[in-house]
Design a protein around this motif. Structure first.
Motif, PDB file in Angstrom:
ATOM      1  N   GLN A  23      33.233  21.055  50.952  1.00  0.00           N
ATOM      2  CA  GLN A  23      32.431  22.237  51.225  1.00  0.00           C
ATOM      3  C   GLN A  23      32.721  23.362  50.230  1.00  0.00           C
ATOM      4  O   GLN A  23      31.803  24.043  49.755  1.00  0.00           O
ATOM      5  N   ALA A  24      34.016  23.543  49.931  1.00  0.00           N
ATOM      6  CA  ALA A  24      34.368  24.583  48.964  1.00  0.00           C
ATOM      7  C   ALA A  24      33.755  24.285  47.594  1.00  0.00           C
ATOM      8  O   ALA A  24      33.224  25.185  46.916  1.00  0.00           O
ATOM      9  N   GLN A  25      33.796  23.006  47.203  1.00  0.00           N
ATOM     10  CA  GLN A  25      33.215  22.655  45.913  1.00  0.00           C
ATOM     11  C   GLN A  25      31.703  22.846  45.909  1.00  0.00           C
ATOM     12  O   GLN A  25      31.123  23.303  44.902  1.00  0.00           O
ATOM     13  N   ARG A  26      31.057  22.536  47.049  1.00  0.00           N
ATOM     14  CA  ARG A  26      29.619  22.740  47.135  1.00  0.00           C
ATOM     15  C   ARG A  26      29.275  24.220  47.054  1.00  0.00           C
ATOM     16  O   ARG A  26      28.304  24.622  46.380  1.00  0.00           O
ATOM     17  N   ILE A  27      30.049  25.061  47.742  1.00  0.00           N
ATOM     18  CA  ILE A  27      29.812  26.511  47.675  1.00  0.00           C
ATOM     19  C   ILE A  27      29.998  27.023  46.254  1.00  0.00           C
ATOM     20  O   ILE A  27      29.224  27.852  45.754  1.00  0.00           O
ATOM     21  N   ILE A  28      31.033  26.487  45.588  1.00  0.00           N
ATOM     22  CA  ILE A  28      31.259  26.899  44.194  1.00  0.00           C
ATOM     23  C   ILE A  28      30.087  26.502  43.313  1.00  0.00           C
ATOM     24  O   ILE A  28      29.612  27.283  42.467  1.00  0.00           O
ATOM     25  N   GLU A  29      29.594  25.271  43.526  1.00  0.00           N
ATOM     26  CA  GLU A  29      28.456  24.825  42.714  1.00  0.00           C
ATOM     27  C   GLU A  29      27.214  25.657  43.014  1.00  0.00           C
ATOM     28  O   GLU A  29      26.448  26.006  42.090  1.00  0.00           O
ATOM     29  N   ASP A  30      26.984  25.984  44.316  1.00  0.00           N
ATOM     30  CA  ASP A  30      25.837  26.835  44.651  1.00  0.00           C
ATOM     31  C   ASP A  30      25.970  28.208  44.012  1.00  0.00           C
ATOM     32  O   ASP A  30      24.984  28.776  43.506  1.00  0.00           O
ATOM     33  N   ALA A  31      27.186  28.747  44.065  1.00  0.00           N
ATOM     34  CA  ALA A  31      27.404  30.059  43.456  1.00  0.00           C
ATOM     35  C   ALA A  31      27.169  30.012  41.957  1.00  0.00           C
ATOM     36  O   ALA A  31      26.550  30.933  41.374  1.00  0.00           O
ATOM     37  N   ASN A  32      27.637  28.942  41.325  1.00  0.00           N
ATOM     38  CA  ASN A  32      27.405  28.819  39.877  1.00  0.00           C
ATOM     39  C   ASN A  32      25.916  28.699  39.576  1.00  0.00           C
ATOM     40  O   ASN A  32      25.403  29.295  38.611  1.00  0.00           O
ATOM     41  N   TYR A  48      23.447  29.829  41.480  1.00  0.00           N
ATOM     42  CA  TYR A  48      22.831  31.143  41.722  1.00  0.00           C
ATOM     43  C   TYR A  48      23.129  32.115  40.581  1.00  0.00           C
ATOM     44  O   TYR A  48      22.254  32.872  40.140  1.00  0.00           O
ATOM     45  N   ARG A  49      24.372  32.052  40.106  1.00  0.00           N
ATOM     46  CA  ARG A  49      24.723  32.928  38.977  1.00  0.00           C
ATOM     47  C   ARG A  49      23.875  32.616  37.755  1.00  0.00           C
ATOM     48  O   ARG A  49      23.327  33.523  37.103  1.00  0.00           O
ATOM     49  N   ASP A  50      23.755  31.323  37.450  1.00  0.00           N
ATOM     50  CA  ASP A  50      22.952  30.956  36.283  1.00  0.00           C
ATOM     51  C   ASP A  50      21.497  31.359  36.470  1.00  0.00           C
ATOM     52  O   ASP A  50      20.828  31.817  35.519  1.00  0.00           O
ATOM     53  N   GLU A  51      21.025  31.187  37.736  1.00  0.00           N
ATOM     54  CA  GLU A  51      19.620  31.565  37.990  1.00  0.00           C
ATOM     55  C   GLU A  51      19.420  33.063  37.810  1.00  0.00           C
ATOM     56  O   GLU A  51      18.443  33.504  37.169  1.00  0.00           O
ATOM     57  N   VAL A  52      20.317  33.856  38.386  1.00  0.00           N
ATOM     58  CA  VAL A  52      20.179  35.305  38.277  1.00  0.00           C
ATOM     59  C   VAL A  52      20.298  35.761  36.837  1.00  0.00           C
ATOM     60  O   VAL A  52      19.516  36.608  36.347  1.00  0.00           O
ATOM     61  N   VAL A  53      21.238  35.189  36.124  1.00  0.00           N
ATOM     62  CA  VAL A  53      21.419  35.582  34.721  1.00  0.00           C
ATOM     63  C   VAL A  53      20.191  35.214  33.900  1.00  0.00           C
ATOM     64  O   VAL A  53      19.692  36.005  33.074  1.00  0.00           O
ATOM     65  N   SER A  54      19.708  33.999  34.158  1.00  0.00           N
ATOM     66  CA  SER A  54      18.520  33.577  33.396  1.00  0.00           C
ATOM     67  C   SER A  54      17.319  34.437  33.746  1.00  0.00           C
ATOM     68  O   SER A  54      16.517  34.828  32.855  1.00  0.00           O
ATOM     69  N   ARG A  55      17.140  34.730  35.072  1.00  0.00           N
ATOM     70  CA  ARG A  55      16.015  35.583  35.449  1.00  0.00           C
ATOM     71  C   ARG A  55      16.156  36.981  34.840  1.00  0.00           C
ATOM     72  O   ARG A  55      15.170  37.584  34.381  1.00  0.00           O
ATOM     73  N   ALA A  56      17.376  37.487  34.838  1.00  0.00           N
ATOM     74  CA  ALA A  56      17.601  38.816  34.270  1.00  0.00           C
ATOM     75  C   ALA A  56      17.285  38.819  32.773  1.00  0.00           C
ATOM     76  O   ALA A  56      16.655  39.761  32.241  1.00  0.00           O
ATOM     77  N   LYS A  57      17.734  37.739  32.115  1.00  0.00           N
ATOM     78  CA  LYS A  57      17.423  37.660  30.686  1.00  0.00           C
ATOM     79  C   LYS A  57      15.914  37.561  30.458  1.00  0.00           C
ATOM     80  O   LYS A  57      15.354  38.186  29.540  1.00  0.00           O
ATOM     81  N   GLY A  58      15.254  36.787  31.312  1.00  0.00           N
ATOM     82  CA  GLY A  58      13.798  36.672  31.180  1.00  0.00           C
ATOM     83  C   GLY A  58      13.104  38.006  31.420  1.00  0.00           C
ATOM     84  O   GLY A  58      12.159  38.387  30.700  1.00  0.00           O
ATOM     85  N   GLU A  59      13.570  38.671  32.486  1.00  0.00           N
ATOM     86  CA  GLU A  59      12.977  39.978  32.767  1.00  0.00           C
ATOM     87  C   GLU A  59      13.248  40.957  31.620  1.00  0.00           C
ATOM     88  O   GLU A  59      12.381  41.778  31.256  1.00  0.00           O
TER      89      GLU A  59
END
Length: 391
Positions: A269-278, A280-291
């Motif tokens: 579960q901890a590894q899954r949360i870490i992967e989800d967080a990573n 989400y981070r990549d998604e937010v960063v990419s969206r921010a860069k796109g914006e």
């Protein structure tokens, strides 16, 4: 008529068939005469008969020599019987001559010369067993009762016979010493549970060292330490301690089993949360860069045509806002009043998360009269924007 009645026996004979001497003599036959006859027969056998023309001395001397010869023959037969002996396949014999080692004899028919020689016959292949049991002190100062069985055989009969007086007694003393040394170096838990095999190995090694040092000719083949127990006086308390220890071990095993099931799941579960967080981070960063890239390009367009760009941004924003409502606005092309209606099927779809999308002249989203006016203004602005773009 009886033989001894008067006139009953005219021949005056005794019941053994012989004549009675001296008239009416009663009693058994003459024993001296019987021994004399036996001696004469033996003399005749060994060449000791009467000499012709002599007196009775020759007869007596011949009888003496005859008895001596018989005695010597009997003694020789007895000596030969005791001197010859048989050694079996599993045995050996040690012969001492005048008290000193002479030889070791193997299987077969052998002879020795007593009383000058003396032999010791022993089985050298048979496994012999010695049992020892006693109370002794452990390393953690507890008293335990340890039964022990020692199996051994004679490997060197010469050493077994000559080097040690009563070698088996020496074995018993050495066993007691080795057992106490090993038990005194072991804790009570190991003595009572899983440490018996290791104890047996150490006792055997130490005991064989004692036997080799004493040169007893004994080889230790096996040492078995049986189930040790506490003294009878405290056996009940020891049983309680053992049960408590078993309960502790069982609880520990259950806890380890639970941990082995929970810990990997928690790690997953901890590894899954870490992967989800990573992610989400990549998604937010990419969206921010796109914006950011979009905003940069939008600034460039805005500098070229500020009014058009501002109007377009406004329209796109309003379209995003009104696209999430379930109400439909129908506008009139001739500038009449706008009609708002609530279709039931669209409302049902909106309750399931399916919002209608405006197309053509139908623009979604209106909730009241102010919304209707805003929609009308939006359509008017769209028309003006299209006309400007056309020019």
């Amino acid at each position: 008529m009886a033989w001894n009645e008067p006139g009953g026996n005219s021949n005056n004979q005794d019941p053994w068939g012989g004549k009675r001497r001296g008239g009416d003599r009663k009693g058994p036959p003459d024993l001296d005469e019987a021994f004399r006859k036996l001696q004469e027969s033996l003399n005749s056998m060994f060449g000791g008969g009467k000499k012709r023309g002599g007196d009775g001395n020759g007869s007596s001397r011949g009888g003496g020599f005859g008895l001596l010869g018989i005695g010597l023959v009997v003694l020789a037969a007895i000596w030969l019987y005791s001197a010859i002996y048989v050694v079996d396949e599993q045995e050996q014999a040690v012969v001492l001559r005048f008290g000193k080692y002479y030889e070791t004899v193997g299987s077969g028919l052998n002879i020795y010369f007593p009383p000058f020689d003396k032999k010791y016959l022993e089985n050298v292949t048979r496994e012999r067993t010695y049992t020892k049991q006693g109370q002794m002190l452990t390393e953690d100062e507890n008293i335990v009762e340890v039964p022990l069985t020692v199996q051994y055989r004679i490997s060197n009969l010469q050493d077994y016979v000559l080097n040690v007086d009563q070698p088996e007694v020496s074995l018993q003393h050495a066993t007691d010493s080795a057992l106490r040394h090993v038990v005194g170096s072991t804790t009570m838990d190991q003595v009572l549970t899983e440490g018996r095999e290791l104890m047996a190995s150490e006792i055997k090694k130490r005991l064989q060292g004692f036997m080799d040092t004493y040169k007893t000719g004994i080889t230790i083949t096996q040492v078995n330490v049986q189930s040790a127990a506490a003294p009878r006086e405290v056996q009940e308390a020891f049983d309680d301690v053992i049960r408590a220890r078993e309960d502790e071990q069982r609880s520990r095993n259950q806890a380890e089993t639970y941990a082995n099931g929970v810990v990997p799941e928690a790690r997953g579960q901890a590894q899954r949360i870490i992967e989800d967080a990573n992610g989400y981070r990549d998604e937010v960063v990419s969206r921010a860069k796109g914006e950011a890239d979009r905003f940069t390009k939008l600034v460039t367009e805005y500098r070229k045509a500020p009014e058009v760009t501002r109007q377009r941004l406004y329209l796109e924003t309003m379209q995003d806002v009104y696209s999430n409502t379930s109400k439909v606005l129908v506008s009139s092309e001739k500038g009449g009043n706008n009609l708002i209606y609530l279709p039931l099927d669209k409302m049902v779809n909106s309750s399931h998360g399916n919002a209608p999308v405006a197309s053509g002249s139908v623009t979604p989203q209106v909730t009241d009269a102010a919304g209707a006016r805003a929609a009308a203004d939006l359509q008017q602005q769209q028309r003006e924007l299209r006309s400007r773009e056309t020019r």
